[in-house]
Design an enzyme around this catalytic site. Structure first.
Site, mmCIF file in Angstrom:
data_model
loop_
_atom_site.group_PDB
_atom_site.id
_atom_site.type_symbol
_atom_site.label_atom_id
_atom_site.label_comp_id
_atom_site.label_asym_id
_atom_site.label_seq_id
_atom_site.Cartn_x
_atom_site.Cartn_y
_atom_site.Cartn_z
ATOM 1 N N TYR A 61 72.809 -47.846 -5.979
ATOM 2 C CA TYR A 61 71.767 -46.423 -6.139
ATOM 3 C C TYR A 61 72.056 -45.686 -4.776
ATOM 4 O O TYR A 61 72.036 -46.446 -3.627
ATOM 5 C CB TYR A 61 70.242 -46.683 -6.102
ATOM 6 C CG TYR A 61 69.822 -46.789 -7.461
ATOM 7 C CD1 TYR A 61 69.814 -45.537 -8.075
ATOM 8 C CD2 TYR A 61 69.064 -47.823 -8.050
ATOM 9 C CE1 TYR A 61 69.190 -45.490 -9.376
ATOM 10 C CE2 TYR A 61 68.617 -47.686 -9.259
ATOM 11 C CZ TYR A 61 68.826 -46.465 -10.119
ATOM 12 O OH TYR A 61 68.118 -46.427 -11.091
ATOM 13 N N GLU A 63 70.534 -42.055 -3.914
ATOM 14 C CA GLU A 63 69.998 -40.906 -3.768
ATOM 15 C C GLU A 63 70.051 -40.343 -2.593
ATOM 16 O O GLU A 63 70.048 -41.147 -1.453
ATOM 17 C CB GLU A 63 68.366 -41.025 -4.112
ATOM 18 C CG GLU A 63 68.246 -41.502 -5.844
ATOM 19 C CD GLU A 63 67.921 -42.752 -6.236
ATOM 20 O OE1 GLU A 63 68.609 -43.621 -5.478
ATOM 21 O OE2 GLU A 63 66.938 -42.854 -6.837
ATOM 22 N N ASP A 207 82.453 -21.066 -16.076
ATOM 23 C CA ASP A 207 82.542 -22.546 -16.398
ATOM 24 C C ASP A 207 84.009 -22.848 -16.882
ATOM 25 O O ASP A 207 84.172 -22.391 -17.902
ATOM 26 C CB ASP A 207 81.340 -22.727 -17.477
ATOM 27 C CG ASP A 207 81.499 -24.380 -18.136
ATOM 28 O OD1 ASP A 207 82.440 -25.083 -17.644
ATOM 29 O OD2 ASP A 207 80.564 -24.524 -18.699
ATOM 30 N N THR A 234 83.482 -29.713 -16.009
ATOM 31 C CA THR A 234 83.495 -31.256 -16.127
ATOM 32 C C THR A 234 84.833 -31.949 -15.917
ATOM 33 O O THR A 234 85.839 -31.167 -15.388
ATOM 34 C CB THR A 234 83.401 -31.635 -17.881
ATOM 35 O OG1 THR A 234 84.127 -30.773 -18.497
ATOM 36 C CG2 THR A 234 81.825 -31.218 -18.300
ATOM 37 N N LYS A 237 88.161 -33.733 -18.690
ATOM 38 C CA LYS A 237 88.942 -32.918 -19.773
ATOM 39 C C LYS A 237 90.421 -32.893 -19.130
ATOM 40 O O LYS A 237 91.132 -33.927 -18.814
ATOM 41 C CB LYS A 237 88.345 -31.649 -20.251
ATOM 42 C CG LYS A 237 87.061 -31.795 -20.755
ATOM 43 C CD LYS A 237 86.558 -30.424 -21.132
ATOM 44 C CE LYS A 237 85.091 -30.633 -21.956
ATOM 45 N NZ LYS A 237 84.037 -30.546 -21.254
ATOM 46 N N ARG A 243 83.964 -39.145 -17.118
ATOM 47 C CA ARG A 243 83.053 -38.331 -17.458
ATOM 48 C C ARG A 243 82.318 -37.787 -16.312
ATOM 49 O O ARG A 243 81.772 -38.813 -15.509
ATOM 50 C CB ARG A 243 82.398 -38.953 -18.598
ATOM 51 C CG ARG A 243 83.154 -39.221 -19.802
ATOM 52 C CD ARG A 243 82.334 -39.586 -20.864
ATOM 53 N NE ARG A 243 82.263 -38.289 -21.876
ATOM 54 C CZ ARG A 243 82.911 -37.812 -22.582
ATOM 55 N NH1 ARG A 243 84.192 -38.616 -22.901
ATOM 56 N NH2 ARG A 243 82.676 -36.695 -23.209
#
Ligand code: DSN
Length: 426
Positions: A61, A63, A207, A234, A237, A243
């Site tokens: 984790y 954060e 985008d 993203t 691709k 991802r």
């Protein structure tokens, strides 16, 4: 056949623990190897990506941001996130990069909340004309919070008319204009969009999710070179990474973007994904990736050429990027779902797609959409594109001919076996 990044011990263990999942994994490897992936938003990731996605970074984790985390034990996660951010800035010539978005929709939503207030107007491209769901489609949650207005492409050319975009911007006075697509086969006039945004006093975002790897490889224009305020992409691709999503922006928006991603939208970032992105952003700086990006476009043009020789109706009449959309209703008298299923039968995976102002519903649309990033990652070139175009045409002309589909399935399999999927050994 197996992905070389799994150890035999890990596979043996998985097989003993859960045979159903083990079998699905093996079957999916076979499906990806023996068929050809033409969905333009999909790709085969760099093999290094698998190693990091299956690593102990999954357990952590983190954060916060490097140097300012809420939990201890961050010496290695800080290293990878700092590297990912710095590499992203170099690759895209950006002043600031946030590499934490979990995927495309939260990435774009974080930008809206960073730059705008609820009720503000955002102008994006209509979905049936090539835009994306996250650019304000009425079915999305964002459409309940912001006011979206849409510009369209021209019919029958399928092209964007910037005069009409300007007119819509003058009428609607958007606070943000989005330039970006998921099925528009042409390059954008980024300089033209910048001019319109300046005239109406709007912020400007691109985008480039489909194009990220092609921009990184220098094959397509980079909107940041045209003064865009924010660029999102993203990372799985054409970029061939894990991802995820990435937000690139001018320094003056850095604080607002970071705050909007965390704590505004997300909690703990996926550190295994960020580690995989860091290595991806190193790999896309190589000459090999530059050659790949160029070949993706060369292959798309060769594929389009093979189809146009038979007068196939392509939206916009061709392609300038990695993707092609065929109006199969006009060309072959079938709907996109029928084409998709028949092509699946011969090992060609693509997707049914709406065409501009499609009279048919999204599950039975008039078009199909496909592209060349994944085929190119296998090493395929122009002759293979020509062969695939030929197979595709035969299927579209006779989608119910069982004997033909069986014969073509063997042809596709034989072709695919000559070009192994990166990371999968046969
Ligand atoms: N699913 C992606 C595409 O296919 O374009 C975008 O979300």
């Amino acid at each position: 056949m197996t992905n070389f990044t799994y150890s035999q011990a890990a596979l043996d263990r998985l097989q003993k623990t859960d045979l159903d999942i083990f079998n699905a994994l093996m079957n999916e490897e076979r499906r990806q190897s023996e068929g050809i992936e033409l969905i333009p938003s999909e790709n085969y990731c760099f093999p290094e990506v698998y190693a990091l996605l299956g690593s102990v970074f999954n357990n952590k984790y983190s954060e916060g941001y490097p140097g300012r985390r809420y939990y201890g034990g961050q010496e290695n996660t800080d290293t990878i996130e700092t590297l990912a951010r710095e590499r992203a800035k170099v690759v895209f010539r950006a002043e600031h990069a946030n590499v934490q978005p979990l995927s495309g929709c939260p990435m774009n939503e974080a930008v809206y909340f960073a730059l705008l207030n609820p009720g503000d107007t955002i102008m994006g491209m209509d979905l049936t004309h090539g835009g994306h769901l996250s650019h304000g489609h009425p079915v999305t949650n964002m459409s309940k919070i912001f006011k979206f207005v849409r510009y369209k492409t021209e019919i029958p050319s399928g092209l964007i008319d910037l005069n009409k975009v300007r007119q819509a911007a003058l009428e609607n006075k958007p606070k943000l204009i989005i330039c970006g697509h998921s099925s528009y086969p042409r390059e954008y006039d980024y300089a033209g969009f910048r001019k319109i945004a300046d005239e109406v006093g709007a912020l400007l975002m691109a985008d480039v999710s489909h194009l990220g790897g092609l921009i990184a490889g220098g094959a397509l224009k980079n909107p940041l070179d045209y003064g865009f305020d924010v660029v999102t992409s993203t990372t799985h691709k054409s970029l061939r990474g894990p991802r995820g999503g990435i937000i690139l922006c001018k320094e003056k928006f850095a604080k607002a973007i970071d705050k909007s991603v965390f704590p505004g939208m997300q909690g703990g970032p996926h550190m295994h994904q960020i580690a995989a992105l860091a290595v991806t952003l190193k790999l896309v700086q190589t000459n090999a990736h530059k050659a790949y990006a160029k070949q993706v476009l060369t292959n798309a043009r060769a594929f389009a050429h093979g189809l146009l020789e038979s007068d196939t109706p392509l939206i916009t009449g061709g392609t300038e990027n990695h993707l092609i959309v065929i109006n199969v209703a006009a060309g072959f008298g079938i709907t996109g779902d029928i084409a998709e299923k028949a092509l699946d039968r011969v090992g060609i995976t693509l997707n049914k797609n709406v065409i501009p102002d499609d009279p048919n519903p999204p599950m039975k649309p008039s078009g199909i959409r496909f592209g060349t990033p994944a085929a190119t990652a296998r090493g395929m070139k122009e002759p293979e594109m020509k062969q695939l175009a030929n197979v595709m045409l035969q299927v579209l002309r006779a989608p119910d001919d069982e004997a033909l589909l069986t014969k073509l399935r063997e042809e596709t399999r034989a072709l695919c076996m000559r070009f192994p999927v990166p990371g999968i050994e046969s």
